[in-house]
Write a protein that holds these residues in place. Structure first.
Motif, mmCIF file in Angstrom:
data_model
loop_
_atom_site.group_PDB
_atom_site.id
_atom_site.type_symbol
_atom_site.label_atom_id
_atom_site.label_comp_id
_atom_site.label_asym_id
_atom_site.label_seq_id
_atom_site.Cartn_x
_atom_site.Cartn_y
_atom_site.Cartn_z
ATOM 1 N N ASN A 71 -11.115 6.004 56.957
ATOM 2 C CA ASN A 71 -9.944 6.770 56.505
ATOM 3 C C ASN A 71 -8.922 5.960 55.712
ATOM 4 O O ASN A 71 -7.741 6.309 55.707
ATOM 5 N N PRO A 73 -6.839 5.405 52.746
ATOM 6 C CA PRO A 73 -6.526 6.338 51.658
ATOM 7 C C PRO A 73 -6.893 5.769 50.290
ATOM 8 O O PRO A 73 -6.885 4.564 50.084
ATOM 9 N N HIS A 74 -7.209 6.676 49.375
ATOM 10 C CA HIS A 74 -7.494 6.292 47.990
ATOM 11 C C HIS A 74 -6.212 6.405 47.175
ATOM 12 O O HIS A 74 -5.213 6.954 47.635
ATOM 13 N N SER A 76 -5.778 8.267 44.694
ATOM 14 C CA SER A 76 -5.577 9.682 44.389
ATOM 15 C C SER A 76 -6.328 10.511 45.421
ATOM 16 O O SER A 76 -7.485 10.226 45.722
ATOM 17 N N SER A 77 -5.663 11.538 45.959
ATOM 18 C CA SER A 77 -6.320 12.392 46.953
ATOM 19 C C SER A 77 -7.334 13.326 46.309
ATOM 20 O O SER A 77 -8.228 13.831 46.979
ATOM 21 N N THR A 78 -7.227 13.536 45.001
ATOM 22 C CA THR A 78 -8.160 14.437 44.316
ATOM 23 C C THR A 78 -9.284 13.687 43.603
ATOM 24 O O THR A 78 -10.324 14.265 43.332
ATOM 25 N N PRO A 80 -11.270 10.169 44.185
ATOM 26 C CA PRO A 80 -11.407 8.953 44.990
ATOM 27 C C PRO A 80 -11.772 7.697 44.193
ATOM 28 O O PRO A 80 -11.587 6.588 44.698
ATOM 29 N N ARG A 180 -5.464 -0.656 47.948
ATOM 30 C CA ARG A 180 -5.301 0.777 48.151
ATOM 31 C C ARG A 180 -4.102 1.028 49.070
ATOM 32 O O ARG A 180 -3.680 0.132 49.800
ATOM 33 N N GLY A 184 -1.456 7.103 54.042
ATOM 34 C CA GLY A 184 -1.761 8.336 53.334
ATOM 35 C C GLY A 184 -0.473 9.096 53.069
ATOM 36 O O GLY A 184 0.634 8.569 53.243
ATOM 37 N N SER A 185 -0.610 10.330 52.695
ATOM 38 C CA SER A 185 0.555 11.158 52.404
ATOM 39 C C SER A 185 1.358 11.428 53.671
ATOM 40 O O SER A 185 0.799 11.766 54.718
ATOM 41 N N SER A 188 0.954 14.820 55.406
ATOM 42 C CA SER A 188 -0.189 15.111 56.277
ATOM 43 C C SER A 188 0.001 14.567 57.685
ATOM 44 O O SER A 188 -0.868 14.726 58.538
ATOM 45 N N ASN A 194 -3.325 12.563 62.916
ATOM 46 C CA ASN A 194 -3.126 12.201 61.512
ATOM 47 C C ASN A 194 -2.176 11.031 61.348
ATOM 48 O O ASN A 194 -2.330 10.241 60.419
#
Length: 197
Positions: A71, A73-74, A76-78, A80, A180, A184-185, A188, A194
């Motif tokens: 997990n 995060p990248h 960009s979430s859209t 990778p 990276r 994450g966001s 979320s 999460n």
């Protein structure tokens, strides 16, 4: 160092020690485990050794290795596979570190309570066993204390990571793909799973 940063920085320093123990003593990772350059097996120059050490020190999640943590995060979430341009990334990370420092500085400007003994008395520690006698100011204090700790901890982790990333890329120690996002966001983080996942 400000008192409220000291314990968090102490914990972070200890994680660096644990990282060293893991890399050097337990798993005995080689240069090939941390380098994105697959043709290099052993660092030959002092600069290459320093680069290897720097990247290993910051590779808590083993990004871009077979043992990468789940997990991560990248960028960009859209998309990778998206990686931002180097100059944009350095500027964004330097700005990110500066903003985090300013937020921490603003949080540190709060004056300590005039009577901390009464606010943090041992008899006030139990919460659920004395729900009938809990006052609104006590609830507010707990909520603000937890929120303040969370924001402080987030800013310290993000600020150190952003500063290290900007420094590493500015000095040519590592590549953008090795940095990276630390988190994450925030949108979320609506469940405990999460938050920690």
């Amino acid at each position: 160092m400000r008192a409220r940063w000291a314990s968090l920085q102490g914990g972070f320093s200890f994680t660096m020690l644990l990282q060293y123990i893991d890399l050097a003593l337990i798993s005995k990772r080689s240069h090939a485990n941390h380098s994105s350059d697959k043709d290099v097996d052993t660092p030959s120059t002092l600069w290459q050794r320093f680069k290897t050490g720097w990247n290993a020190m910051w590779s808590f999640r083993r990004i871009n290795t077979p043992s990468e943590a789940k997990n991560v995060p990248h960028f960009s979430s859209t998309d990778p596979i998206y990686t931002p341009p180097r100059s944009t990334f350095i500027l964004r990370q330097a700005l990110n570190a500066a903003v985090r420092y300013l937020v921490l500085d603003l949080l540190a400007q709060r004056k300590p309570p005039s009577d901390p003994q009464s606010l943090f008395h041992p008899s006030l520690i139990p919460f659920f066993t004395r729900l009938g006698s809990v006052t609104l100011p006590q609830i507010k204090l707990r909520v603000l204390s937890i929120a303040g700790f969370a924001v402080t901890f987030y800013c310290i982790i993000q600020g150190f990571t952003s500063f290290a990333a900007a420094l590493a890329l500015g000095c040519g120690l590592s590549d953008v793909k090795d940095w990276r996002p630390a988190f994450g966001s925030v949108s979320s983080a609506y469940s405990l799973k999460n938050v920690w996942g």
